[in-house]
Design an enzyme around this catalytic site. Structure first.
Site: not given
Ligand code: AMP
Length: 399
Positions: A37, A201, A354, A377
């Site tokens: 950045r 999620k 990120g 974001g």
């Molecule tokens: P996000 O912030 O929604 O992009 O999610 C990123 C996070 O999702 C990372 O910290 C990963 O560790 C987590 N993640 C990815 N796959 C899984 C999974 N199968 N179960 C739980 N957490 C996950």
């Protein structure tokens, strides 16, 4: 979307306030662990210095929540900018204190002043008008080059723009580049266009998925969010991450994909573990047969092969969100394999988010990607089809 262009401003020898995003990750010893950045902001700063401007830089770092906390000082940032600019960067003692205002007033042509962490001021995140006014009073021109925070209506991002007319404000080169890339991706991608969407999620990415559906040819799902879809399909997902309240939404996304002729891919196998831990025993299993109590923490080798096959003929790839818990080596393999494939691809490749940028960087593939966004974001909100509050006031309405 055309933004007010920094090159059209009559800035010669004037004072310019540049809102940057120096919110960089630090390790446990307070060393900057990724300065992308900071590096990305240098061209705008140099452009202003070449115009003999006096330059006031401002950024936030972390979440000090309105208090001046040493740990969040921009001192390490000042040193790193100094290193890139090869000239002195004066660090102010605060954001809008008397001493800082006087330093800003006295700033000479080609000098650089960095304000302390904007979030030492509680008003920053509240878009406080008084704070915006004080910040604006320091300079003749305002430049926003902080893409990573442009989805926030904060004093130094949104409020401040109201104190400058269109001859005195513009987007910096980084902001312009980010907006150009995402606009092109959304409005006229080179097809076939595939989106790889992962992360924890569905809830965080539902709007983006819905907005992407009519624009892409293929969607490949990975990460924790896959299990809400898989559960809705009637599969045994064991103890994997799931959002039961979003099962219907997941069905709706799959129905829409079908209606629009978008190929929608879900993992066919996973690395399942008994515990959410690097030390847990793990095994490969089909996504239809994850044993009770086990959780899927990465995509498996069959999914990697399938996704490679599916990506082989595409011209544009957008990737947002890891395929598994990539922070733990044991569950990083799926993300790493996909990262290598994306990096080797001849398609235009865009990485947003990120975590995804972090994982690509960790394995040293960042130079092989066409574009890595500096804003997680913010890029997600662009993909959701929103106009960012920090960008809206900088749109060139005459273009
Ligand atoms: P996000 O912030 O929604 O992009 O999610 C990123 C996070 O999702 C990372 O910290 C990963 O560790 C987590 N993640 C990815 N796959 C899984 C999974 N199968 N179960 C739980 N957490 C996950």
């Amino acid at each position: 979307m055309e933004l007010l262009n920094i090159k059209n401003l009559d800035m010669l020898g004037k004072k310019v306030f540049i809102r940057c995003d120096f919110n960089v990750p630090m390790d446990e010893f307070s060393n900057i662990s990724d300065d992308r950045r900071i590096r990305s902001a240098i061209s705008t700063i140099n452009f202003c210095l070449d115009q003999e401007c006096s330059v006031i830089l401002a950024s936030h770092l972390g979440r000090p929540n309105g208090e001046a906390i040493d740990k969040y000082s921009l001192a390490p940032i000042a040193r790193r900018i100094q290193h890139f600019l090869k000239k002195e960067v004066i660090l102010a003692s605060d954001v809008i204190g008397d001493d800082t205002i006087s330093k800003a007033n006295k700033l000479k042509s080609s000098q650089v002043l960095l304000l302390e962490n904007l979030r030492f001021e509680a008003g920053e995140t509240k878009n406080d008008k008084e704070l915006s006014k004080k910040l604006a009073s320091m300079a003749d021109f305002y430049i926003n080059d902080a893409f990573g925070v442009s989805h926030r209506a904060h004093s130094s991002v949104e409020g401040i723009t109201h104190f400058f007319d269109k001859e005195h404000k513009a987007a910096g080169f980084l902001l312009q580049k980010e907006i150009d890339f995402f606009s092109k991706l959304i409005e006229q991608p080179v097809r076939p266009f595939a989106a790889i969407v992962g992360g924890s999620k569905v809830s965080g990415k539902l709007e983006a998925l819905t907005n992407l559906l009519p624009r892409v040819d293929k969607i490949l799902i990975g990460g924790g969010m896959a299990f809400t879809f898989l559960k809705q399909m009637g599969y045994d997902i064991g103890a994997s991450l799931v959002e039961n309240d979003l099962l219907e939404d997941a069905q709706h996304v799959m129905n829409e994909a079908k209606r629009l002729g978008v190929k929608f891919y879900l993992p066919v196998d996973v690395v399942a573990a008994e515990k959410f831990s690097q030390d847990s025993i793990s095994k490969l299993t089909s996504t239809q047969e994850i044993p009770e109590g086990w959780m899927g923490l990465d995509i498996g080798p069959a999914t990697v092969r399938l996704y490679r096959e599916v990506l082989a003929d595409v011209q544009t790839i957008l990737w947002n969100g890891p395929m598994g818990v990539y922070e733990m080596d044991k569950f990083a393999r799926g993300s790493n394999k996909i990262a290598h494939f994306v990096a080797d691809s001849y398609a235009t490749t865009v990485v947003g988010g990120g975590d995804t940028a972090d994982l690509v960087q960790r394995i040293g593939l960042d130079e092989e990607i066409s574009f890595i966004s500096t804003g997680g974001g913010a890029s997600l909100e662009l993909l959701e089809g929103k106009i960012l509050p920090g960008v809206a006031p900088l749109i060139n309405k005459e273009a």
